[in-house]
Design a protein around this motif. Structure first.
Motif, PDB file in Angstrom:
ATOM      1  N   HIS A 124       0.806  -1.218   0.000  1.00 55.49           N
ATOM      2  CA  HIS A 124       0.000   0.000   0.000  1.00 55.49           C
ATOM      3  C   HIS A 124       0.840   1.268   0.000  1.00 55.49           C
ATOM      4  O   HIS A 124       0.368   2.342   0.387  1.00 55.49           O
ATOM      5  N   GLY A 125       2.080   1.150  -0.408  1.00 51.97           N
ATOM      6  CA  GLY A 125       2.906   2.324  -0.634  1.00 51.97           C
ATOM      7  C   GLY A 125       3.684   2.847   0.548  1.00 51.97           C
ATOM      8  O   GLY A 125       4.258   3.938   0.482  1.00 51.97           O
ATOM      9  N   PHE A 126       3.744   2.097   1.634  1.00 52.19           N
ATOM     10  CA  PHE A 126       4.574   2.504   2.769  1.00 52.19           C
ATOM     11  C   PHE A 126       6.011   2.080   2.463  1.00 52.19           C
ATOM     12  O   PHE A 126       6.292   0.891   2.315  1.00 52.19           O
ATOM     13  N   ASP A 127       6.901   3.038   2.363  1.00 49.21           N
ATOM     14  CA  ASP A 127       8.295   2.747   2.014  1.00 49.21           C
ATOM     15  C   ASP A 127       9.156   2.435   3.228  1.00 49.21           C
ATOM     16  O   ASP A 127      10.133   1.711   3.128  1.00 49.21           O
ATOM     17  N   GLN A 128       8.819   3.018   4.365  1.00 54.40           N
ATOM     18  CA  GLN A 128       9.610   2.835   5.581  1.00 54.40           C
ATOM     19  C   GLN A 128       8.880   1.869   6.515  1.00 54.40           C
ATOM     20  O   GLN A 128       8.107   2.297   7.370  1.00 54.40           O
ATOM     21  N   VAL A 129       9.113   0.593   6.326  1.00 53.86           N
ATOM     22  CA  VAL A 129       8.427  -0.437   7.103  1.00 53.86           C
ATOM     23  C   VAL A 129       9.436  -1.458   7.590  1.00 53.86           C
ATOM     24  O   VAL A 129      10.362  -1.824   6.865  1.00 53.86           O
ATOM     25  N   LYS A 130       9.248  -1.909   8.822  1.00 56.90           N
ATOM     26  CA  LYS A 130      10.044  -3.004   9.371  1.00 56.90           C
ATOM     27  C   LYS A 130       9.110  -3.885  10.189  1.00 56.90           C
ATOM     28  O   LYS A 130       8.029  -3.463  10.596  1.00 56.90           O
ATOM     29  N   GLY A 131       9.552  -5.097  10.423  1.00 55.93           N
ATOM     30  CA  GLY A 131       8.842  -6.002  11.311  1.00 55.93           C
ATOM     31  C   GLY A 131       9.764  -6.354  12.468  1.00 55.93           C
ATOM     32  O   GLY A 131      10.980  -6.451  12.293  1.00 55.93           O
ATOM     33  N   MET A 132       9.197  -6.484  13.647  1.00 53.33           N
ATOM     34  CA  MET A 132      10.014  -6.889  14.799  1.00 53.33           C
ATOM     35  C   MET A 132      10.489  -8.313  14.591  1.00 53.33           C
ATOM     36  O   MET A 132       9.711  -9.200  14.263  1.00 53.33           O
ATOM     37  N   ALA A 133      11.768  -8.517  14.799  1.00 54.08           N
ATOM     38  CA  ALA A 133      12.370  -9.843  14.676  1.00 54.08           C
ATOM     39  C   ALA A 133      12.450 -10.475  16.055  1.00 54.08           C
ATOM     40  O   ALA A 133      13.491 -10.965  16.471  1.00 54.08           O
ATOM     41  N   ALA A 134      11.336 -10.413  16.782  1.00 56.10           N
ATOM     42  CA  ALA A 134      11.308 -10.915  18.156  1.00 56.10           C
ATOM     43  C   ALA A 134       9.877 -11.257  18.539  1.00 56.10           C
ATOM     44  O   ALA A 134       8.928 -10.669  18.029  1.00 56.10           O
ATOM     45  N   SER A 135       9.756 -12.177  19.467  1.00 58.84           N
ATOM     46  CA  SER A 135       8.440 -12.533  19.996  1.00 58.84           C
ATOM     47  C   SER A 135       8.074 -11.551  21.104  1.00 58.84           C
ATOM     48  O   SER A 135       8.905 -10.780  21.576  1.00 58.84           O
TER      49      SER A 135
END
Length: 126
Positions: free
Chosen positions: A99-110
């Motif tokens: 959806h066009g979000f360029d600055q995205v990350k996912g947490m690499a942790a539980s």
């Protein structure tokens, strides 16, 4: 569908192995310790899960509501998605990129890993 196809296509081996799409617990601690003006932490857990644990610095949008509520997220800031494991945050990452979000990350942790960072000892060191 082409936009979603493009978002998934960028996730090749080089992309995934670089780690540029993720944030560690230490990265989260640094962002919070420095003030989070340019970062939005996105909690994609369910409302029921929120009854057990709320992280007050995060924006809560359950994953199943995210497609209809993306307008609540700024496109000019980094959005870091997290959940109780890493699966839903990966789905949120993909949706946001599509959806066009360029600055995205996912947490690499539980969540367990995240919670450990907010016990009095580690929290006090921030």
């Amino acid at each position: 569908m082409k936009v979603l196809d493009d978002a998934v296509a960028e996730m090749d081996f080089d992309f995934l192995s670089s780690g540029k799409h993720t944030m560690s617990v230490e990265g989260m601690r640094k962002v919070l310790g420095n003030g989070q003006e340019n970062v939005v932490f996105l909690d994609v857990r369910t409302d029921k899960e929120m009854n057990y644990l709320v992280l007050p610095f995060a924006k809560h949008i359950p994953l199943h509501e995210l497609p209809a509520r993306m307008n609540e997220l700024p496109k000019d800031k980094m959005v870091v998605a997290y959940c109780s494991s890493v699966f839903r945050s990966a789905v949120a990452y993909t949706l946001l990129r599509a959806h066009g979000f360029d600055q995205v990350k996912g947490m690499a942790a539980s969540m367990e890993d995240i919670i450990k960072a907010f016990k009095p000892g580690p929290l006090g060191k921030m």
